[in-house]
Design an enzyme around this catalytic site. Structure first.
Site, PDB file in Angstrom:
ATOM      1  N   ASP A  53     -43.132   3.287  71.878  1.00 28.49           N
ATOM      2  CA  ASP A  53     -43.615   2.039  71.275  1.00 28.49           C
ATOM      3  C   ASP A  53     -42.528   1.606  70.315  1.00 28.49           C
ATOM      4  O   ASP A  53     -41.552   2.340  70.088  1.00 28.49           O
ATOM      5  CB  ASP A  53     -44.945   2.287  70.519  1.00 28.49           C
TER       6      ASP A  53
ATOM      7  N   HIS B   1     -44.417  -4.161  73.494  1.00 22.56           N
ATOM      8  CA  HIS B   1     -44.345  -3.046  72.546  1.00 22.56           C
ATOM      9  C   HIS B   1     -43.052  -2.248  72.740  1.00 22.56           C
ATOM     10  O   HIS B   1     -43.059  -1.021  72.633  1.00 22.56           O
ATOM     11  CB  HIS B   1     -45.528  -2.081  72.741  1.00 22.56           C
TER      12      HIS B   1
ATOM     13  N   GLU C  28     -50.790  -6.248  75.264  1.00 23.44           N
ATOM     14  CA  GLU C  28     -50.273  -7.071  74.176  1.00 23.44           C
ATOM     15  C   GLU C  28     -48.802  -7.493  74.331  1.00 23.44           C
ATOM     16  O   GLU C  28     -48.091  -7.550  73.336  1.00 23.44           O
ATOM     17  CB  GLU C  28     -50.440  -6.335  72.840  1.00 23.44           C
TER      18      GLU C  28
HETATM   19  C1  ACM Z   1     -54.098  -1.312  72.473  1.00 20.33           C
HETATM   20  O1  ACM Z   1     -54.845  -0.992  71.537  1.00 20.33           O
HETATM   21  N1  ACM Z   1     -53.193  -2.264  72.283  1.00 20.33           N
HETATM   22  C2  ACM Z   1     -54.168  -0.680  73.767  1.00 20.33           C
END
Ligand code: ACM
Length: 544
Positions: free
Chosen positions: A66, A142, A198
């Site tokens: 991430d 991410h 996201e």
């Molecule tokens: C998440 O909480 N973005 C999977």
């Protein structure tokens, strides 16, 4: 089983993943740990494997990459860990909020990563105890640490300009295939998690390579690679709601439970872990008694009640520990245990009743702590806010409220009746009792006839992580004709640095300097937002 048969099966499982992956079922219970936001030492992972095995939870999911750090050695791309595993501040929140979000090198940075040998050993150890380890490599969002270390993977080609991979570039898929080959070499898990949540995709709209592409197109392309490697891809639910319908992809649902039901009925394998019920980064007890958490409140009993309820679809169940606010292994263990016991019990064919579970969990928590696991101390739990547990009687209960500034449709609580219905909020802003205002609050309560007042209390909730702040000013005035108003109190309130706190504003009569009005019918309450802006959250106007 005959020895040669056992050998053949083991050999084929280890060496020919194609033979088993497509027909594999997801593990029924999974605990996810984010080791990117805060790197956790290997010894911590071994301890979690031991405890998962002890309680019969069959899988550990590691969120290995991430923005906050890439945590697995990839031999073909040493930049990922030479640079992407180290950042300029040890605490995620300092690093994330400093506006720069820079990476560093090992000598000057904070973080860490697991070597392939370390991971291989961990995976073998876990397999010996019946625990499978599911790796997650985030894609296409991410991924700031990737595009900083290898800028040619972003649309702009420049470091520190994009959180997302360029999804229209063949090189992206060649890179991912290289990475996934090494991942599959270490992790025999039939399931590999490829993220998909996201992704902002800001540059995809203008990038000549990406224009017209959707995230689900990119995930499909990745799925072809994963299938060639003989594995099954898991993605977060954005990929499903974004249009991917290939049922060879397993969907991990973290947002709406309805998505889990839909994806199941369209033939996907599903992991159920809605943030509201299954994210462990929330407070486990009264926020004032706990180290900072993400906000929200998820005590053991509520978690267990949900997991054994009819609301849960027939999917795999996961608990997810995101570690933005979980800096150490001790903190991580406290957030995981005893909550993971709720999952362990829910997986049993006949889970205990809530009461019996509680007694069992208390006993097991003592054992966990005696074994050196930093489990939350259930014996000293404070529990829910007392005001939440019973309905308040007061002079304004049932009174009509008119709003000069409306409450927000995202946080209506019980609508126009909410602030006078007697039901007060608990520790979580999402418990359905807190009404949210974006900006100022200005409302009038009609008591139906003039009444003599002794006190007015109104509690506000602050949860800095989600930009809910206490008011900077609280004002009360009263009237009998809605024309002439008598001020009762006007209280400035200094910003409170505590992340999660409740504060009750009060007017009382008789009190020092407070006028004592005669009987009044209307009460007007105004609250001004904090200098930072954000939300105001209130639950009830309690009048005596
Ligand atoms: C998440 O909480 N973005 C999977």
């Amino acid at each position: 089983m005959k020895r040669w048969l056992t050998f053949l099966l083991t050999f084929s499982l280890l060496h020919f993943p194609l033979l088993h992956s497509f027909s594999s079922s997801l593990p029924r219970g999974i605990v996810m740990v984010d080791v990117s936001r805060h790197f956790m030492p290997l010894s911590f992972l071994y301890r979690q494997v031991d405890e998962l095995a002890r309680y019969g939870i069959p899988a550990l999911h590691l969120h290995l990459t991430d923005a906050a750090g890439w945590r697995m050695e990839i031999r073909k791309y040493p930049e990922l860990t030479d640079q992407g595993a180290w950042r300029t501040a040890p605490l995620w929140q300092d690093w994330w909020n400093d506006g720069q979000r820079r990476y560093a090198d090992k000598a000057t940075g904070y973080g860490g990563y697991y070597t392939q040998d370390e991971l291989r050993h961990l995976v073998r150890y876990a397999a010996g105890l019946g625990v499978s380890i599911i790796p997650e490599i985030e894609f296409p969002g991410h991924s700031e640490e990737v595009t900083a270390a290898l800028p040619w993977l972003s649309c702009t080609g420049e470091a520190y300009t994009s959180a997302d991979f360029c999804i229209g570039n063949d090189s992206t898929y060649m890179f991912m295939e290289d990475v996934l080959r090494e991942v599959c070499d270490i992790f025999p898990s039939p399931f590999i998690h490829l993220g998909g949540d996201e992704a902002g995709g800001i540059h995809w709209r203008t990038c000549p390579r990406c224009r017209g592409m959707k995230q689900s197109d990119a995930m499909l392309r990745l799925n072809a690679i994963v299938r060639r490697l003989g594995r099954t891809m898991i993605c977060w639910d954005e990929v499903y709601t974004g249009g991917l319908r290939d049922t060879s992809v397993a969907i991990m649902v973290w947002r709406s439970p309805d998505t889990a039901r839909e994806a199941l009925s369209s033939g996907h394998q599903v992991i159920y872990c809605p943030a509201r019920y299954c994210y462990l980064d929330k407070y486990q007890d009264a926020p004032s008694t706990q180290p900072r958490a993400m906000g929200g409140y998820l005590p053991l009993d509520s978690l267990y009640c949900h997991l054994i309820s009819e609301d849960v679809p027939p999917a795999s169940l996961a608990l997810c520990l995101w570690t933005e606010y979980v800096p150490t292994e001790e903190d991580a263990e406290r957030m995981l245990w005893p909550r993971a016991l709720a999952l362990a019990e829910a997986l049993k064919p006949e889970p205990r009743s809530s009461k019996a579970f509680r007694r069992w969990a208390e006993r097991e928590t003592r054992k966990l702590r005696a074994r050196g696991v930093h489990a939350f101390d259930l014996d000293h739990e404070t529990g829910q806010r007392t005001a939440y547990t019973s309905r308040a009687r007061h002079l304004a209960r049932g009174a009509r409220v008119t709003y000069k500034t409306p409450f927000h449709s995202l946080y209506p609580a019980a609508g126009a009746a909410s602030l006078t219905d007697g039901w007060q909020g608990g520790w979580a802003n999402t418990d359905g009792r807190w009404q949210g205002f974006l900006g100022a609050m200005d409302l009038t309560i009609d008591l139906a006839k003039p009444k003599r007042l002794r006190s007015i209390d109104m509690t506000f909730l602050q949860s800095r992580g989600v930009e809910i702040y206490l008011p900077s000013r609280f004002t009360v005035s009263v009237s009998n004709d809605l024309q002439t108003w008598t001020p009762l109190t006007d209280q400035p309130h200094a910003s409170d640095p505590r992340p999660d706190v409740l504060h009750t504003f009060r007017w009382q009569s008789p009190g020092p300097g407070t006028p004592s009005p005669g009987p009044v019918r209307y009460i007007r309450i105004e609250a001004r937002p904090d200098a930072l802006g954000g939300w105001l959250f209130a639950d009830e106007v309690v009048v005596h």
